[in-house]
Enzyme design. Sequence first.
Site, PDB file in Angstrom:
ATOM      1  N   THR A 115       0.848  -1.189   0.000  1.00 48.02           N
ATOM      2  CA  THR A 115       0.000   0.000   0.000  1.00 48.02           C
ATOM      3  C   THR A 115       0.882   1.237   0.000  1.00 48.02           C
ATOM      4  O   THR A 115       1.860   1.317   0.740  1.00 48.02           O
ATOM      5  CB  THR A 115      -1.004  -0.022   1.173  1.00 48.02           C
ATOM      6  OG1 THR A 115      -1.763   1.186   1.100  1.00 48.02           O
ATOM      7  CG2 THR A 115      -0.358  -0.139   2.537  1.00 48.02           C
ATOM      8  N   HIS A 116       0.536   2.177  -0.881  1.00 46.42           N
ATOM      9  CA  HIS A 116       1.359   3.374  -1.088  1.00 46.42           C
ATOM     10  C   HIS A 116       0.490   4.625  -0.917  1.00 46.42           C
ATOM     11  O   HIS A 116      -0.622   4.670  -1.451  1.00 46.42           O
ATOM     12  CB  HIS A 116       1.975   3.329  -2.491  1.00 46.42           C
ATOM     13  CG  HIS A 116       2.829   4.515  -2.780  1.00 46.42           C
ATOM     14  ND1 HIS A 116       4.096   4.664  -2.246  1.00 46.42           N
ATOM     15  CD2 HIS A 116       2.588   5.644  -3.508  1.00 46.42           C
ATOM     16  CE1 HIS A 116       4.601   5.820  -2.647  1.00 46.42           C
ATOM     17  NE2 HIS A 116       3.707   6.434  -3.408  1.00 46.42           N
ATOM     18  N   ASP A 148       6.288  -5.451  -8.028  1.00 47.14           N
ATOM     19  CA  ASP A 148       7.186  -6.083  -9.000  1.00 47.14           C
ATOM     20  C   ASP A 148       8.608  -5.607  -8.699  1.00 47.14           C
ATOM     21  O   ASP A 148       8.857  -5.079  -7.611  1.00 47.14           O
ATOM     22  CB  ASP A 148       6.731  -5.803 -10.444  1.00 47.14           C
ATOM     23  CG  ASP A 148       6.821  -4.328 -10.806  1.00 47.14           C
ATOM     24  OD1 ASP A 148       7.389  -3.534 -10.018  1.00 47.14           O
ATOM     25  OD2 ASP A 148       6.336  -3.963 -11.900  1.00 47.14           O
TER      26      ASP A 148
HETATM   27  C1  GAR Z   1       1.142   4.198   5.050  1.00 39.23           C
HETATM   28  O1  GAR Z   1       0.547   5.425   4.704  1.00 39.23           O
HETATM   29  C2  GAR Z   1       1.799   3.569   3.840  1.00 39.23           C
HETATM   30  O2  GAR Z   1       1.140   3.831   2.635  1.00 39.23           O
HETATM   31  C3  GAR Z   1       3.134   4.248   3.853  1.00 39.23           C
HETATM   32  O3  GAR Z   1       3.503   4.259   5.204  1.00 39.23           O
HETATM   33  C4  GAR Z   1       2.327   4.399   5.994  1.00 39.23           C
HETATM   34  C5  GAR Z   1       2.371   3.362   7.104  1.00 39.23           C
HETATM   35  O4  GAR Z   1       1.429   3.631   8.086  1.00 39.23           O
HETATM   36  N1  GAR Z   1       4.065   3.532   3.032  1.00 39.23           N
HETATM   37  C6  GAR Z   1       4.959   4.125   2.240  1.00 39.23           C
HETATM   38  O5  GAR Z   1       5.118   5.327   2.209  1.00 39.23           O
HETATM   39  C7  GAR Z   1       5.770   3.180   1.397  1.00 39.23           C
HETATM   40  N2  GAR Z   1       6.471   3.890   0.370  1.00 39.23           N
HETATM   41  P1  GAR Z   1       1.183   2.586   9.265  1.00 39.23           P
HETATM   42  O6  GAR Z   1       2.551   2.133   9.763  1.00 39.23           O
HETATM   43  O7  GAR Z   1       0.434   3.365  10.298  1.00 39.23           O
HETATM   44  O8  GAR Z   1       0.380   1.439   8.692  1.00 39.23           O
END
Ligand code: GAR
Length: 207
Positions: A115-116, A148
């Site tokens: 998830t990004h 990927d």
């Molecule tokens: C999320 O918003 C995710 O999309 C991001 O880190 C956060 C984690 O939140 N990931 C990235 O930026 C990857 N490039 P969390 O630790 O509270 O689930």
Amino acid sequence: MAASRLVVLVSGSGTNLQALLDAIDAHPGGAEGFGAEVVAVGADRADIAGLERAEKAGIPTFVCPVKQYGSREEWDAALTAATDAHAPDLVVSAGFMKIVGKAFIDRFGGRFVNTHPALLPSFPGAHGVRDALAYGAKVTGCTVHFVDSGVDTGPVIAQGVVEIRDEDDEAALHERIKEVERALLVDVVGRLARHGYRIEGRKVTIQ
Ligand code: GAR
């Protein structure tokens, strides 16, 4: 049908992991009804809230810090083996801030979900929220996609849109994105696990 086995990878606060755990818990049919159970949580660093959440839920954890290995390849092999030890059907990168290598993708490609916090292909990389703000975009959001060998380039499964407000800073915007993101990730992982899916080129179809 037995619940799909999920290994979730985290690097930070783990609120996406928590959303998955809560959704599985809250499902009237439990893990089987939801379609998936979290069998282990992996991280690239110790002492993070994401690991605490797993421990509190009684879920096994493993930690593979890059610095503990002689090379990035050795780290990648160790992460692959540690993940594989839990025999996952799906691996979920939920705020895991490391780019995995070839061994990991060879082993889990096609069943590794990330998830990004941006609408890919816009704003890939480690600062998706900051980059969208700096660009002056008016909408951004989140993307759940298969991983990927590129950085945030794999086939898109689902996206959620969030408006950018004039008064937003990175923290405020990220928090609103994460509200949408948690619900999206729970929905996508549940549907992938319950219904199965096909990846044809860039197109993902949940069956
Ligand atoms: C999320 O918003 C995710 O999309 C991001 O880190 C956060 C984690 O939140 N990931 C990235 O930026 C990857 N490039 P969390 O630790 O509270 O689930």
